[in-house]
Design a protein around this motif. Structure first.
Motif, PDB file in Angstrom:
ATOM      1  N   GLU A   7       0.827  -1.205   0.000  1.00  0.00           N
ATOM      2  CA  GLU A   7       0.000   0.000   0.000  1.00  0.00           C
ATOM      3  C   GLU A   7       0.866   1.261   0.000  1.00  0.00           C
ATOM      4  OE1 GLU A   7      -2.687  -0.248   3.282  1.00  0.00           O
ATOM      5  OE2 GLU A   7      -3.692  -2.011   2.494  1.00  0.00           O
ATOM      6  N   TYR A   9       3.894   1.535  -1.302  1.00  0.00           N
ATOM      7  CA  TYR A   9       4.449   1.694  -2.643  1.00  0.00           C
ATOM      8  C   TYR A   9       3.400   2.182  -3.635  1.00  0.00           C
ATOM      9  CZ  TYR A   9       8.990  -0.226  -1.472  1.00  0.00           C
ATOM     10  OH  TYR A   9      10.230  -0.418  -0.937  1.00  0.00           O
ATOM     11  N   GLU A  10       2.156   1.719  -3.491  1.00  0.00           N
ATOM     12  CA  GLU A  10       1.087   2.198  -4.375  1.00  0.00           C
ATOM     13  C   GLU A  10       0.823   3.688  -4.164  1.00  0.00           C
ATOM     14  OE1 GLU A  10      -2.424  -0.167  -3.964  1.00  0.00           O
ATOM     15  OE2 GLU A  10      -1.428  -1.998  -4.665  1.00  0.00           O
ATOM     16  N   ASP A  13       3.723   5.632  -5.637  1.00  0.00           N
ATOM     17  CA  ASP A  13       3.648   5.609  -7.091  1.00  0.00           C
ATOM     18  C   ASP A  13       2.591   6.582  -7.599  1.00  0.00           C
ATOM     19  OD1 ASP A  13       4.392   4.384  -9.715  1.00  0.00           O
ATOM     20  OD2 ASP A  13       2.269   3.801  -9.670  1.00  0.00           O
ATOM     21  N   ARG A 103      -7.773   5.796  -3.150  1.00  0.00           N
ATOM     22  CA  ARG A 103      -6.479   5.777  -3.831  1.00  0.00           C
ATOM     23  C   ARG A 103      -6.583   5.055  -5.170  1.00  0.00           C
ATOM     24  NH1 ARG A 103      -3.494   2.668  -0.559  1.00  0.00           N
ATOM     25  NH2 ARG A 103      -3.863   0.870  -1.871  1.00  0.00           N
ATOM     26  N   ARG A 104      -7.276   3.941  -5.200  1.00  0.00           N
ATOM     27  CA  ARG A 104      -7.417   3.184  -6.453  1.00  0.00           C
ATOM     28  C   ARG A 104      -8.198   3.971  -7.504  1.00  0.00           C
ATOM     29  NH1 ARG A 104      -5.442  -1.912  -5.771  1.00  0.00           N
ATOM     30  NH2 ARG A 104      -5.409  -2.689  -3.651  1.00  0.00           N
ATOM     31  N   ARG A 107      -5.882   6.625  -8.825  1.00  0.00           N
ATOM     32  CA  ARG A 107      -4.900   6.021  -9.734  1.00  0.00           C
ATOM     33  C   ARG A 107      -5.517   5.741 -11.102  1.00  0.00           C
ATOM     34  NH1 ARG A 107      -0.031   3.185  -9.699  1.00  0.00           N
ATOM     35  NH2 ARG A 107       0.016   1.499 -11.207  1.00  0.00           N
TER      36      ARG A 107
END
Length: 169
Positions: A7, A9-10, A13, A103-104, A107
């Motif tokens: 999580e 790293y996501e 990113d 967050r998803r 992204r």
């Protein structure tokens, strides 16, 4: 711990992708840094430090002294400025920080914004040749030459009726 690490790293990113679009769209380093830190904070990742240069974006996260640091670097490559992308990414950041999207979802929105490409009219306008005004030498009937300043650096253009460019065979 592994899932939490994933999580982190996501989140890093996502922040780097957003920072890349902002930097390429002309935002200043301070604005890019603030946006990236706001994104990581909204994703629940705290104790993050950011470093922004002309070619690299770097995010570091170390939650405790005994835990290895998570470090991600993104190399920025030049592309034409697209203000529509800048506006859409800014709206995505604001929605994420406000808690309206996850967050998803953020992204996915950033990926869609970046991959959608430019409109045809913008592409056509960007491909037109540059005008003759972009040359470093002003257009006039008299020749001009670059002269050195008293300190030795070439810094200014001066008109000179006696100077002509070298002839090519």
């Amino acid at each position: 711990m592994t899932e939490r690490r994933g999580e982190v790293y996501e989140a890093l990113d996502l922040a780097l992708r957003i920072g890349e679009v902002l930097l390429l769209s002309g935002a200043g380093a301070a604005d890019v840094t603030a946006a990236m830190l706001a994104v990581t904070d909204a994703c629940g990742v705290h104790n993050v430090s950011a470093d922004v240069t002309f070619v690299d974006l770097t995010l570091r996260h170390q939650p405790a002294i005994d835990v290895p640091a998570a470090l991600q670097v993104r190399r920025v490559t030049w592309r034409p400025v697209d203000y529509a992308e800048l506006i859409e990414v800014d709206e995505t950041v604001n929605s994420l920080v406000a808690g309206d999207i996850t967050r998803r979802e953020a992204r996915d929105q950033v990926a869609r914004i970046v991959s959608t490409g430019r409109s045809t009219s913008r592409r056509r306008a960007a491909s037109w040749p540059r005008s003759s005004r972009s040359s470093p030498r002003p257009r006039s009937s008299r020749w001009i030459r670059r002269e050195s300043s008293p300190r030795g650096s070439s810094c200014c253009w001066r008109e000179s009726a006696s100077w002509a460019p070298p002839r090519t065979p």
